[in-house]
Design a protein around this motif. Structure first.
Motif, PDB file in Angstrom:
ATOM      1  N   GLY A 205       0.823  -1.196   0.000  1.00 14.97           N
ATOM      2  CA  GLY A 205       0.000   0.000   0.000  1.00 14.97           C
ATOM      3  C   GLY A 205       0.862   1.252   0.000  1.00 14.97           C
ATOM      4  N   HIS A 206       0.524   2.217  -0.841  1.00 12.48           N
ATOM      5  CA  HIS A 206       1.324   3.441  -0.943  1.00 12.48           C
ATOM      6  C   HIS A 206       0.495   4.543  -1.587  1.00 12.48           C
ATOM      7  CE1 HIS A 206       1.524   1.717  -4.934  1.00 12.48           C
ATOM      8  NE2 HIS A 206       1.797   2.928  -5.383  1.00 12.48           N
ATOM      9  N   LEU A 207       1.018   5.752  -1.503  1.00 14.73           N
ATOM     10  CA  LEU A 207       0.461   6.886  -2.248  1.00 14.73           C
ATOM     11  C   LEU A 207       1.452   7.211  -3.357  1.00 14.73           C
ATOM     12  CD1 LEU A 207      -0.313   9.170   0.834  1.00 14.73           C
ATOM     13  CD2 LEU A 207      -2.000   7.870  -0.474  1.00 14.73           C
ATOM     14  N   ASP A 208       0.982   7.704  -4.479  1.00 15.96           N
ATOM     15  CA  ASP A 208       1.908   8.103  -5.551  1.00 15.96           C
ATOM     16  C   ASP A 208       2.294   9.565  -5.359  1.00 15.96           C
ATOM     17  OD1 ASP A 208       1.534   5.617  -6.621  1.00 15.96           O
ATOM     18  OD2 ASP A 208       0.445   6.294  -8.407  1.00 15.96           O
ATOM     19  N   HIS A 209       3.586   9.839  -5.353  1.00 14.96           N
ATOM     20  CA  HIS A 209       4.027  11.235  -5.225  1.00 14.96           C
ATOM     21  C   HIS A 209       4.118  11.894  -6.595  1.00 14.96           C
ATOM     22  CE1 HIS A 209       4.382  10.510  -1.119  1.00 14.96           C
ATOM     23  NE2 HIS A 209       5.483   9.814  -1.164  1.00 14.96           N
ATOM     24  N   GLU A 260      -4.633   5.671  -1.079  1.00 13.01           N
ATOM     25  CA  GLU A 260      -3.690   4.566  -0.934  1.00 13.01           C
ATOM     26  C   GLU A 260      -4.121   3.408  -1.850  1.00 13.01           C
ATOM     27  OE1 GLU A 260      -3.421   3.105   3.078  1.00 13.01           O
ATOM     28  OE2 GLU A 260      -1.807   1.716   2.534  1.00 13.01           O
ATOM     29  N   HIS A 261      -3.147   2.748  -2.432  1.00 16.20           N
ATOM     30  CA  HIS A 261      -3.460   1.594  -3.274  1.00 16.20           C
ATOM     31  C   HIS A 261      -2.356   0.553  -3.168  1.00 16.20           C
ATOM     32  CE1 HIS A 261      -1.381   4.672  -5.669  1.00 16.20           C
ATOM     33  NE2 HIS A 261      -0.873   3.703  -6.404  1.00 16.20           N
ATOM     34  N   ARG A 262      -2.673  -0.677  -3.546  1.00 22.21           N
ATOM     35  CA  ARG A 262      -1.709  -1.780  -3.494  1.00 22.21           C
ATOM     36  C   ARG A 262      -2.047  -2.765  -4.608  1.00 22.21           C
ATOM     37  NH1 ARG A 262      -3.744  -5.562   1.655  1.00 22.21           N
ATOM     38  NH2 ARG A 262      -5.603  -6.345   0.604  1.00 22.21           N
TER      39      ARG A 262
HETATM   40 FE   LIG Z   1       1.037   3.627  -7.258  1.00 22.09          FE
END
Ligand SMILES: [Fe+2]
Ligand SMILES: O=C(O)CCC(=O)C(=O)O
Length: 332
Positions: A205-209, A260-262
């Protein structure tokens, strides 16, 4: 042993190295597909109705899909094919070429901040300005540069249209976001079938910068966090998934959401995805747009150059909720 057999993923069970801790692994919970993430027809991207749909989806989900986006089915199909061919090569061959040309190849041996290895192989390289960056791209498969350049050209046009619609929707001047989108990276991933998807992840899981990210997925696996729950993003043939990056969340002063996505794996099919990140220049100052800030709406985020932002985020690792640690006020 042929190339396929020697690949790390030809195993009957998930190796220890790829098993995530309980708190991160997907487990056996069944995750529903989200059938309400809007699918937006871009045939007329400048109409008020389309602009409203884009803004609404970006507020509510931080994600939407686009169809009739102007990038040909054949262009997408060829790009996926040439990438699949690239990933079929032995690890050492790809790494050698990556090192010689200066692009990044991360085989699944690359560790993540959460300890376990991701269930994917991944490559990353700049793709803007096109002519210049192309000189450093993979040369094998031999059609890689030609095919991926055509894809990237299409994505560039599409990204400018989406950014323009967001500008209009937010009430920002024409070209405000398009003018900032001077850097573009493409990252392509191969997620092989996995003997036990409950234990591992294709991507944490992360956010795109980014400002925005434009993604193609040929098989499901992408999941988005909505109201504290994971939801699957359905595969719509030849559509692109667009997501709002942290930089637009800041510029919009929190009006638009970076979600957030994974990526989870599946036991049957390999999956290929192509994500194109539309980013600002390193020295570009990212802050809530002046037009969106007043006494009633004070800025929720500090001004930081994109470079500073990425630096401050680093201690928390590229896959964590970096943004929440940077900004004093909450991000939601
Ligand atoms: Fe992403
Ligand atoms: O492979 C995918 O579907 C998602 C990729 C992604 O989220 C990323 O590279 O930031």
């Amino acid at each position: 042993m042929d190339a396929m057999k020697s690949k790390w993923y030809n195993v009957e069970s998930v190796p220890e190295s790829h098993i995530f801790g309980i708190e991160n692994r997907p487990g056996n919970e069944s995750i529903p597909l989200c059938d309400t993430i809007p699918i937006i027809d871009l045939a007329n991207s400048d109409t008020n109705q389309t602009v409203d749909k884009i803004v609404q989806a970006s507020q509510e989900y931080g994600f939407f899909q686009v169809i009739n986006h102007g990038v040909g089915e054949d262009v997408i199909g060829e790009a996926v094919k040439v990438l699949e061919e690239l990933f079929m090569q032995p690890f050492e061959e790809i790494s050698k070429e990556a090192n010689a040309n200066g692009w990044v190849y991360m085989g699944s041996t690359t560790s993540t901040p959460k300890g376990a290895h991701l269930w994917r192989d991944n490559l990353k390289h700049p793709c803007h300005p096109l002519e210049e960056s192309m000189q450093h791209w993979p040369q094998y498969p031999t059609r890689y540069r030609e095919v991926v350049a055509r894809y990237i050209e299409g994505i560039r046009g599409l990204s400018l249209r989406v950014l323009q619609a967001i500008c209009e929707g937010l009430g920002l001047e024409k070209g405000y976001l398009g003018g900032m989108s001077q850097v573009q990276f493409v990252t392509a991933s191969n997620y092989p079938p996995c003997p036990d998807p409950s234990l591992t992840l294709g991507l944490l899981g992360h956010l795109d910068h980014s400002l925005i990210t434009i993604l193609f997925q040929n098989v499901g696996g992408l999941q988005v966090m909505k109201d504290g729950k994971w939801m699957g993003v359905d595969v719509v043939p030849n559509a692109f998934v667009v997501n709002i990056g942290t930089q637009i969340q800041i510029i919009s002063n929190g009006k638009l959401t970076s979600a957030e996505h994974r990526v989870v794996t599946n036991p049957k099919e390999g999956r290929t995805s192509i994500a194109t990140f539309i980013n600002p220049m390193p020295d570009c100052i990212i802050e809530p747009a002046k037009l969106l800030v007043n006494e009633a709406n004070p800025p929720l985020y500090p001004s930081l150059s994109f470079k500073e932002f990425v630096n401050v985020s680093k201690p928390f690792g590229p896959f964590t909720h970096a943004l929440q640690n940077v900004v004093p006020s909450k991000i939601n």
